[in-house]
Design an enzyme around this catalytic site. Structure first.
Site, mmCIF file in Angstrom:
data_model
loop_
_atom_site.group_PDB
_atom_site.id
_atom_site.type_symbol
_atom_site.label_atom_id
_atom_site.label_comp_id
_atom_site.label_asym_id
_atom_site.label_seq_id
_atom_site.Cartn_x
_atom_site.Cartn_y
_atom_site.Cartn_z
ATOM 1 N N LYS A 54 37.245 43.047 39.559
ATOM 2 C CA LYS A 54 38.484 43.643 39.040
ATOM 3 C C LYS A 54 38.219 44.934 38.267
ATOM 4 C CE LYS A 54 40.660 39.124 38.951
ATOM 5 N NZ LYS A 54 41.104 37.987 38.143
ATOM 6 N N GLN A 98 40.759 35.835 32.170
ATOM 7 C CA GLN A 98 40.240 35.271 33.416
ATOM 8 C C GLN A 98 40.340 33.745 33.413
ATOM 9 O OE1 GLN A 98 39.195 36.882 36.248
ATOM 10 N NE2 GLN A 98 39.048 34.836 37.129
ATOM 11 N N ASP A 121 48.990 39.388 35.148
ATOM 12 C CA ASP A 121 48.741 38.276 36.072
ATOM 13 C C ASP A 121 50.049 37.586 36.483
ATOM 14 O OD1 ASP A 121 46.142 37.929 36.949
ATOM 15 O OD2 ASP A 121 45.488 36.826 35.165
HETATM 16 C C1 BQF Z 1 37.393 38.434 49.685
HETATM 17 C C2 BQF Z 1 40.029 33.060 42.192
HETATM 18 C C3 BQF Z 1 39.909 30.673 42.477
HETATM 19 C C4 BQF Z 1 39.892 30.488 41.090
HETATM 20 C C5 BQF Z 1 39.953 31.588 40.250
HETATM 21 C C6 BQF Z 1 37.978 39.443 47.468
HETATM 22 C C7 BQF Z 1 38.351 38.063 45.518
HETATM 23 C C8 BQF Z 1 38.028 36.950 46.282
HETATM 24 C C9 BQF Z 1 37.716 37.074 47.623
HETATM 25 C C10 BQF Z 1 38.723 37.948 44.084
HETATM 26 C C11 BQF Z 1 40.085 34.436 42.704
HETATM 27 C C12 BQF Z 1 40.083 34.702 44.183
HETATM 28 C C13 BQF Z 1 40.092 35.493 41.803
HETATM 29 C C14 BQF Z 1 37.686 38.314 48.222
HETATM 30 C C15 BQF Z 1 40.059 36.933 42.246
HETATM 31 C C16 BQF Z 1 40.429 36.141 44.497
HETATM 32 O O1 BQF Z 1 36.865 39.461 50.142
HETATM 33 O O2 BQF Z 1 37.756 37.509 50.431
HETATM 34 C C17 BQF Z 1 38.315 39.318 46.119
HETATM 35 O O3 BQF Z 1 38.154 38.643 43.274
HETATM 36 N N1 BQF Z 1 39.712 37.045 43.629
HETATM 37 C C18 BQF Z 1 40.094 35.200 40.403
HETATM 38 O O4 BQF Z 1 40.101 36.088 39.570
HETATM 39 O O5 BQF Z 1 40.073 33.929 39.965
HETATM 40 C C19 BQF Z 1 40.024 32.856 40.791
HETATM 41 C C20 BQF Z 1 39.987 31.941 43.024
#
Ligand code: BQF
Length: 295
Positions: A54, A98, A121
């Site tokens: 991010k 987060q 968010d």
């Molecule tokens: C990709 C997340 C579960 C729990 C908390 C790109 C992200 C993921 C995959 C990413 C996620 C999932 C995020 C890909 C943020 C998505 O190329 O497929 C980016 O950074 N995510 C999060 O902040 O917390 C989570 C999933």
């Protein structure tokens, strides 16, 4: 034959390009750059990766950012004190805590302590509530990213039967609200399935649009979907893989190869919904800086 791939990485880059141009304009007019404050509690490896992704995306589009790294032993009172200070700081446009938080902290209480005008968010009850009555609000980034994919690929939603598997506050629930209620992009007939759904296939087999956010690899198999379905796989599961240097690989909740044969469109993992989540966060942070939603 087989379904066409929905390229989330490509569409995310287009969204980011548009944010990049808008940020440039905004700064040219004499405003300071938008600022996103990221708060990371503890050192969960996945959370460290996500906050890194991010902040990198922020820098890429001209958004200033900083990550506050807090020990996982922090008390609820201390954390809320820090959030109050960020709420009162005019140089902070967006606040992102987060998820998930360490278990001794109530996710709900922490989210509610964030000023809803800085809640990029879209998790604050004010934003969730406004979403449910189709009023301007910060929309949860992952489901907002899915809606953006439908728009980009001109995939019709109105009057379709959408089935959402998973009812989390962050993805499944707001996804169902967007699909069913949003005036210009939604108006699907929507079914929401969860842990207590008795016979999942009874529901998924009727889906024109199937969004899966259950966190279970291979939950959706070919025999559970109908010919021509649009499949959106929100699952991000780490499974062991010796051939990769990290020792794991990411898979979704859908048995991709077999389900693709019946689908008209399908999102891959990685490179599907994930990149859209991050791109929509950039969009929300710009909206926060411009005070577009809450003037
Ligand atoms: C990709 C997340 C579960 C729990 C908390 C790109 C992200 C993921 C995959 C990413 C996620 C999932 C995020 C890909 C943020 C998505 O190329 O497929 C980016 O950074 N995510 C999060 O902040 O917390 C989570 C999933």
């Amino acid at each position: 034959m087989g379904g066409e791939i929905i390229d989330g990485k490509k569409v995310a880059e287009l969204v980011r390009q548009s944010v990049r141009e808008d940020v440039e304009q905004w700064v040219k007019k004499g405003n300071r750059a938008p600022f996103l404050q990221v708060v990371l509690v503890g050192d969960d490896p996945a959370s460290v990766v996500y906050t890194g992704t991010k902040t990198k995306a922020c820098r890429d589009v001209g958004i200033d950012t900083n990550t506050l790294e807090l020990q996982d032993t922090i008390s609820a009172k201390e954390l809320k004190g820090i959030i109050t200070d960020l709420n009162n700081d005019d140089s902070v446009d967006g606040i992102l805590v987060q998820m998930p938080l360490p278990s001794h902290l109530s996710q709900y209480d922490v989210i509610e302590s964030i000023d809803h005008r800085k809640d990029v968010d879209g998790f604050h009850p004010m934003n969730v509530g406004r979403l449910s009555i189709d009023q301007p609000c910060f929309r949860s980034c992952t489901p907002a990213g899915v809606m953006e994919l439908f728009k980009y690929y001109s995939i019709p939603v109105k009057s379709k039967h959408a089935v959402v598997v998973g009812a989390s506050n962050i993805v499944g629930s707001p996804m169902a609200v967007m699909l069913s209620r949003e005036n210009s992009t939604g108006k699907a007939t929507t079914t929401i399935c969860h842990k207590f759904t008795r016979d999942l296939t009874t529901h998924t087999i009727h889906a024109d649009i199937l969004v899966v956010a259950a966190g279970q690899p291979n939950l959706i198999k070919a025999e559970m979907v109908k010919e021509g379905v649009v499949v959106v796989d929100v699952g991000i599961n780490r499974v062991a893989d010796e051939t990769s240097e990290k020792g794991y690989k990411l898979v979704g909740d859908v048995d991709f190869e077999s389900v693709r044969k019946k689908a008209s469109w399908i999102t891959p993992v990685p490179g599907g919904v994930g990149p859209m989540t991050v791109a929509m966060l950039m969009k929300n942070t710009l909206l926060a800086a411009k005070k577009s939603i809450y003037p």
